[in-house]
Design an enzyme around this catalytic site. Sequence first.
Site, PDB file in Angstrom:
ATOM      1  N   ARG A  56     -19.578  58.292 -17.669  1.00  0.00           N
ATOM      2  CA  ARG A  56     -18.113  57.964 -17.145  1.00  0.00           C
ATOM      3  C   ARG A  56     -17.565  57.096 -18.616  1.00  0.00           C
ATOM      4  NH1 ARG A  56     -16.422  53.328 -12.593  1.00  0.00           N
ATOM      5  NH2 ARG A  56     -15.720  52.143 -14.496  1.00  0.00           N
ATOM      6  N   TYR A 104      -8.036  47.933 -16.303  1.00  0.00           N
ATOM      7  CA  TYR A 104      -9.408  47.784 -15.525  1.00  0.00           C
ATOM      8  C   TYR A 104     -10.706  49.386 -16.063  1.00  0.00           C
ATOM      9  CZ  TYR A 104     -12.755  47.773 -12.059  1.00  0.00           C
ATOM     10  OH  TYR A 104     -14.121  48.418 -11.389  1.00  0.00           O
ATOM     11  N   ASP A 124     -13.238  57.346 -12.930  1.00  0.00           N
ATOM     12  CA  ASP A 124     -12.746  56.757 -11.941  1.00  0.00           C
ATOM     13  C   ASP A 124     -11.595  56.873 -12.377  1.00  0.00           C
ATOM     14  OD1 ASP A 124     -12.984  55.136  -9.920  1.00  0.00           O
ATOM     15  OD2 ASP A 124     -14.438  53.536 -10.682  1.00  0.00           O
ATOM     16  N   HIS A 176      -9.590  54.784  -9.903  1.00  0.00           N
ATOM     17  CA  HIS A 176      -9.862  53.901  -9.493  1.00  0.00           C
ATOM     18  C   HIS A 176      -8.841  53.340  -8.088  1.00  0.00           C
ATOM     19  CE1 HIS A 176     -11.998  49.916  -9.007  1.00  0.00           C
ATOM     20  NE2 HIS A 176     -12.733  50.206  -9.756  1.00  0.00           N
ATOM     21  N   GLU A 221     -12.946  60.097  -9.900  1.00  0.00           N
ATOM     22  CA  GLU A 221     -13.781  59.326  -8.818  1.00  0.00           C
ATOM     23  C   GLU A 221     -12.597  58.629  -7.580  1.00  0.00           C
ATOM     24  OE1 GLU A 221     -16.561  56.694  -9.410  1.00  0.00           O
ATOM     25  OE2 GLU A 221     -15.983  54.699  -8.224  1.00  0.00           O
ATOM     26  N   GLU A 246     -17.105  53.688  -2.701  1.00  0.00           N
ATOM     27  CA  GLU A 246     -17.547  52.509  -2.725  1.00  0.00           C
ATOM     28  C   GLU A 246     -17.260  51.166  -2.337  1.00  0.00           C
ATOM     29  OE1 GLU A 246     -16.627  52.455  -7.270  1.00  0.00           O
ATOM     30  OE2 GLU A 246     -15.111  50.748  -6.863  1.00  0.00           O
ATOM     31  N   ARG A 289     -19.854  57.944  -2.187  1.00  0.00           N
ATOM     32  CA  ARG A 289     -20.331  56.782  -2.764  1.00  0.00           C
ATOM     33  C   ARG A 289     -20.532  55.482  -1.689  1.00  0.00           C
ATOM     34  NH1 ARG A 289     -20.201  56.506  -7.856  1.00  0.00           N
ATOM     35  NH2 ARG A 289     -19.519  54.293  -7.631  1.00  0.00           N
ATOM     36  N   GLU A 327     -25.062  56.040 -10.011  1.00  0.00           N
ATOM     37  CA  GLU A 327     -25.464  55.309 -10.669  1.00  0.00           C
ATOM     38  C   GLU A 327     -25.736  54.323 -10.879  1.00  0.00           C
ATOM     39  OE1 GLU A 327     -20.838  52.689  -9.197  1.00  0.00           O
ATOM     40  OE2 GLU A 327     -20.344  52.468 -11.423  1.00  0.00           O
ATOM     41  N   TRP A 338      -6.178  48.434  -7.640  1.00  0.00           N
ATOM     42  CA  TRP A 338      -6.555  48.883  -9.305  1.00  0.00           C
ATOM     43  C   TRP A 338      -8.029  49.469  -9.625  1.00  0.00           C
ATOM     44  CZ3 TRP A 338     -11.751  46.448  -9.583  1.00  0.00           C
ATOM     45  CH2 TRP A 338     -11.979  45.707  -8.873  1.00  0.00           C
TER      46      TRP A 338
HETATM   47  C1  CS2 Z   1     -16.305  50.888 -10.284  1.00  0.00           C
HETATM   48  C2  CS2 Z   1     -16.375  48.714  -9.714  1.00  0.00           C
HETATM   49  O1  CS2 Z   1     -18.419  51.787 -10.594  1.00  0.00           O
HETATM   50  C3  CS2 Z   1     -17.374  51.843  -9.612  1.00  0.00           C
HETATM   51  O2  CS2 Z   1     -17.192  52.469 -10.030  1.00  0.00           O
HETATM   52  O3  CS2 Z   1     -15.803  51.126  -9.191  1.00  0.00           O
HETATM   53  O4  CS2 Z   1     -16.735  48.264 -11.211  1.00  0.00           O
HETATM   54  C4  CS2 Z   1     -16.856  48.060  -8.620  1.00  0.00           C
HETATM   55  O5  CS2 Z   1     -14.991  47.935  -9.247  1.00  0.00           O
HETATM   56  C5  CS2 Z   1     -16.777  47.194  -8.751  1.00  0.00           C
HETATM   57  O6  CS2 Z   1     -18.352  46.889  -8.432  1.00  0.00           O
HETATM   58  C6  CS2 Z   1     -16.429  45.926  -7.629  1.00  0.00           C
HETATM   59  O7  CS2 Z   1     -16.433  45.198  -6.892  1.00  0.00           O
HETATM   60 MG    MG Z   2     -15.166  53.130  -8.312  1.00  0.00          MG
END
Ligand code: CS2
Ligand code: MG
Length: 402
Positions: A147, A159, A210, A212, A236, A262, A283, A339, A402
Site C-alpha cells: 500500500r 493521515y 487508501d 480514507h 480503499e 474496515e 474489509r 493487511e 480522515w
Molecule cells: C487504515 C487504518 O489500515 C488501514 O487501512 O485505514 O490505519 C485505520 O485508520 C486505523 O486502523 C483506525 O483505527
Molecule cells: Mg483503511
Amino acid sequence: MKIVDAKVIVCCPGRNFVTLKLLTEDGIYGLGDATLNGRELAVAAYLNEHILPLLIGRDARRIEDTWHYLYKGAYWRRGPVTMSAIAAVDTALWDLKAKSLGVPLYQLLGGASRESVLVYGHAAGTDLDDTVRAVAHYAELGYKAIRAQSGIPGLAGTYGVGRGGTHYEPAEKGAPPENRWSTEHYLNFVPQMFSRLRKEFGPSIHLLHDAHHRLTPIEAARLGKELEPYHLFWLEDPTPAELQERFRTIRQHTTTPLAVGEVFNSIYDCQQLIEEQLIDYIRTSVVHAGGITHLRKIASLAEMYQVRTGAHGATDLSPVCMAAALHFDISVHNFGIQEYMPQTEETDKVFPHSYSFENGLMYPGDAPGLGVDIDESLAAQHPYQRAYLPINRKLDGTMHDW
Ligand code: CS2
Ligand code: MG
C-alpha cells in the site's frame, strides 16, 4: 466445558489493547481481541459490566448460540462497541474449542483452502521520493503487495503517512492531532505518484492505496479513472459508506477495484455493496465485525457475488485478532488479501504467537487454537494510556473525514 472465569486485560505495550480471557472448568483458556482504537475503555466496560456476568457457568462449546444470546439478547443491536465485545467472546470461544480438540483453528473452519496468506504492507513517505524509497524497502522485505501513501505537496501532514521504518501507528497520546486537507491537492498528486511507482517497480508488484473516506463519489470516480493505467490491486474507502448506493456512481465510471469495510460491524453495513457488486473486496475484521462467526457469514454472502475478503489488519488490531484473521483467511474460499502491519517488539513480547511472515506471505501456524497467548505479568507493566486518532480539517478549518 463450563466457563468458570472471565477477565478483561487492558494494556499498552506501545499502543492500547483490550483482550478478553475466558477460562473453563477443564483449565483451558481462550483469548479474544476487543480493541476499538481511541474508544478502548468503552468496550472494556461493556464486557466487564454487561457481558462477563452472563458468561460464568455457560457451556463454552455453544459458540453459535452464545453469539445470538449476546446479539439478540441485548435488544440494542450492532454498533462498534457492542460488536467488538461480542467479537471478543466469539473469538475466545473458537480458541477454546480448537484448543480442547487439540487442532489449529483453521481445521474447524473447513481446513486450509490455500497454502499461505497473501498480505500487503504499508509503505509511506513524507514526499514522493521518500515514498519510492519506502516501497523499495517493502519490496526488499519480500512483500508482493504494497500500500503506498505519501505526504501531499502543499499540505503539512496527511493521515496514513507513517513515522519512518516499518512501524505505523496513527493514534497519539494526548489530544487528537489535527491534519489539514485539500481534495484538490490530493487529486492532483495521487495519479502522479502511481505513475512514478509503476515506472520504478514495473507491472507485477501489487500496489494499493487508501483514500480514507475523504472523497465524494464523483471525486472518487475521477481518481479511480485516472488511476486505471496503473492497475491498482485496490482503491480503499474512496468515500464514506453510510450510504451504500453512493458506490454506484463510482462504479459507473471506473474499473479500478474498490475495497471497503474496515469500519463496518455487521453484514447489514455491506449487504447492498455486496449484492449489487459495487465493491471487489470486503474489509470487515474479526474484532470489529462480531468475531469469526459473523465474519464467516459476511464472507459467504460475498462469495455468492464474487467479492473477495481483504480484512483490516492495522496495528490497533491486536496479535490475537491477527491470529484469528489468518485462520479465517487460510480457510475461507473467497479470500483476497490480508493487511499486515508488524507490531512493536514490546507488543510481540506481551502476545507470543505462532503465526509467521515469510516472503510476503503469512502462515497461521499449527499450534492448537489461535496459536497466540498473553503474558499477563508483562501486560501489567504496560498500563493503559489514553490516545486518540487524528482529526482532519479542510484548509478553511471545516471538519472533514480522515
Ligand atoms: C487504515 C487504518 O489500515 C488501514 O487501512 O485505514 O490505519 C485505520 O485508520 C486505523 O486502523 C483506525 O483505527
Ligand atoms: Mg483503511
